[in-house]
Write a protein that holds these residues in place. Structure first.
Motif, PDB file in Angstrom:
ATOM      1  N   ARG A  10      12.973  37.643  27.793  1.00 60.10           N
ATOM      2  CA  ARG A  10      11.986  36.888  27.023  1.00 60.10           C
ATOM      3  C   ARG A  10      10.614  37.553  27.100  1.00 60.10           C
ATOM      4  NH1 ARG A  10      13.167  32.305  28.947  1.00 60.10           N
ATOM      5  NH2 ARG A  10      11.623  32.219  30.626  1.00 60.10           N
ATOM      6  N   ARG A  40       2.937  31.674  25.557  1.00 60.62           N
ATOM      7  CA  ARG A  40       4.197  31.439  24.855  1.00 60.62           C
ATOM      8  C   ARG A  40       5.266  30.873  25.785  1.00 60.62           C
ATOM      9  NH1 ARG A  40       6.228  36.009  20.899  1.00 60.62           N
ATOM     10  NH2 ARG A  40       7.691  34.324  20.472  1.00 60.62           N
ATOM     11  N   PRO A  68       7.979  27.407  24.497  1.00 59.16           N
ATOM     12  CA  PRO A  68       9.092  28.333  24.228  1.00 59.16           C
ATOM     13  C   PRO A  68       9.488  28.449  22.762  1.00 59.16           C
ATOM     14  CG  PRO A  68       9.566  26.917  26.120  1.00 59.16           C
ATOM     15  CD  PRO A  68       8.338  26.383  25.481  1.00 59.16           C
ATOM     16  N   ARG A  69       9.251  27.420  21.983  1.00 62.36           N
ATOM     17  CA  ARG A  69       9.641  27.454  20.568  1.00 62.36           C
ATOM     18  C   ARG A  69       8.555  28.042  19.668  1.00 62.36           C
ATOM     19  NH1 ARG A  69      12.819  21.672  19.533  1.00 62.36           N
ATOM     20  NH2 ARG A  69      14.378  21.949  21.197  1.00 62.36           N
ATOM     21  N   MET A  70       7.435  28.403  20.245  1.00 58.14           N
ATOM     22  CA  MET A  70       6.331  28.937  19.453  1.00 58.14           C
ATOM     23  C   MET A  70       6.607  30.388  19.075  1.00 58.14           C
ATOM     24  SD  MET A  70       2.289  29.282  20.473  1.00 58.14           S
ATOM     25  CE  MET A  70       2.057  27.512  20.597  1.00 58.14           C
ATOM     26  N   SER A  71       6.460  30.709  17.794  1.00 59.36           N
ATOM     27  CA  SER A  71       6.613  32.092  17.346  1.00 59.36           C
ATOM     28  C   SER A  71       5.332  32.868  17.635  1.00 59.36           C
ATOM     29  CB  SER A  71       6.908  32.127  15.846  1.00 59.36           C
ATOM     30  OG  SER A  71       5.782  31.686  15.107  1.00 59.36           O
ATOM     31  N   GLN A 116       2.586  32.010  15.171  1.00 57.81           N
ATOM     32  CA  GLN A 116       1.841  30.802  15.522  1.00 57.81           C
ATOM     33  C   GLN A 116       0.853  31.100  16.648  1.00 57.81           C
ATOM     34  OE1 GLN A 116       5.455  28.491  16.276  1.00 57.81           O
ATOM     35  NE2 GLN A 116       4.830  27.040  14.691  1.00 57.81           N
TER      36      GLN A 116
END
Length: 316
Positions: free
Chosen positions: A27, A75, A79-82, A85
């Motif tokens: 990640r 981030r 965790p779902r943030m691109s 964004q």
């Protein structure tokens, strides 16, 4: 038997931890790649000409290694943030810190932009060095125990923002509608009528360096020298480069209080509150106007997650 169960359990736990560490490393590598690919875009904050000196100083002071580290931590919190964004929040925290370097106090009106600021503050040595290189002084963060309704401070935020930066759909998605608490006529009149020394003493950051002082002077000059005939073509001027300052300067000089009807495609589609034209002095003296909650909502990411005039942090 019990010993074997303990051994097996320990082995499973080790495998789980190893898998989690591997996922975390993967990640982090992805976050690094995403940030590197979007770095040049992140550094472009979309400022107007008067903000150019400070925008250049910001570019020089914010180093890649510091930003990349903060970006990965930020981030990881979402965790779902691109990255696209996250990059938008980077644009807005840089804009916010630029305003905070100019003005004595600047309220914060978005929780995720504030969270990015907090993440920067998690590295005090690097944050302080950035502030020193950029503004010549530390930009302090002052949290409040809970969000407070601050319509007058929000109007001042809006006035400063539109004079310094472009406004687009991304701006609206972060900050919510602009000028929904009023056009800030009292602020405008004060900048028009008071001399520069008075305005510096009241509004400019006390530790402003010469470069920041010159930007403040340009800010004041832009307002003082605005003539309604020069900004009457605000629609075409906005369509050229998303510069909403002309629209503001036009409606601040008219008696047309329906500016949001004319400018909803610029400032956001919302209706001014009934108290929107109270004197700003009421709100600046002990925050007498800062009680209760009101106003429209602008999505789940607008300020304080609900009201674009709520603030839980400020700078100084």
């Amino acid at each position: 038997m019990m010993v074997w169960l303990l051994i097996i359990g320990a082995a499973i736990l080790i495998l789980i931890l190893q898998a989690e560490l591997k996922r975390g490393a993967t990640r982090h590598e992805r976050f690094e790649r995403d940030f590197k690919a979007d770095f040049e875009n992140i550094k472009n904050i979309g400022h107007h000409e008067i903000a150019e000196p400070l925008a250049s100083s910001m570019n020089e002071a914010l180093h890649y290694e510091y930003m990349e580290k903060v970006n990965s931590e930020f981030r990881n919190k979402f965790p779902r943030m691109s990255q696209s964004q996250a990059s938008l929040y980077w644009r807005e925290i840089q804009r916010y810190l630029l305003m905070a370097s100019i003005f004595k106090s600047m309220e914060m009106f978005n929780p995720k932009v504030d969270e990015l600021w907090h993440t920067m503050l998690n590295h005090p040595d690097e944050y302080q060095q950035f502030c020193k290189d950029f503004a010549g002084h530390e930009i302090f963060h002052y949290p409040s125990p809970e969000p407070v309704y601050k319509p007058f401070e929000r109007t001042f935020f809006d006035l400063c923002y539109v004079q310094l930066f472009s406004i687009d759909n991304s701006s609206l998605s972060v900050w919510g509608p602009f000028f929904k608490e009023g056009i800030g006529q009292e602020y405008f009149n004060e900048f028009i009528n008071k001399n520069l020394s008075y305005l510096k003493n009241k509004y400019m950051h006390q530790q402003a360096n010469p470069e920041t002082s010159r930007v403040f002077e340009s800010f004041v000059s832009k307002i003082k020298n605005s003539k309604i005939e020069d900004v009457a073509d605000w629609k075409n001027l906005y369509s050229y480069n998303n510069d909403a300052s002309y629209a503001y300067l036009f409606f601040a000089q008219t008696d047309d209080w329906n500016y949001q009807v004319h400018c909803k495609h610029i400032f956001g589609d919302d209706i001014p509150l009934p108290h929107s034209h109270h004197s700003h002095h009421e709100g600046l003296s002990g925050h007498h106007g800062d009680t209760g909650h009101g106003g429209g909502h602008f999505g789940s990411d607008s300020s304080c997650s609900s009201c674009s005039s709520c603030s839980s942090c400020s700078s100084s």
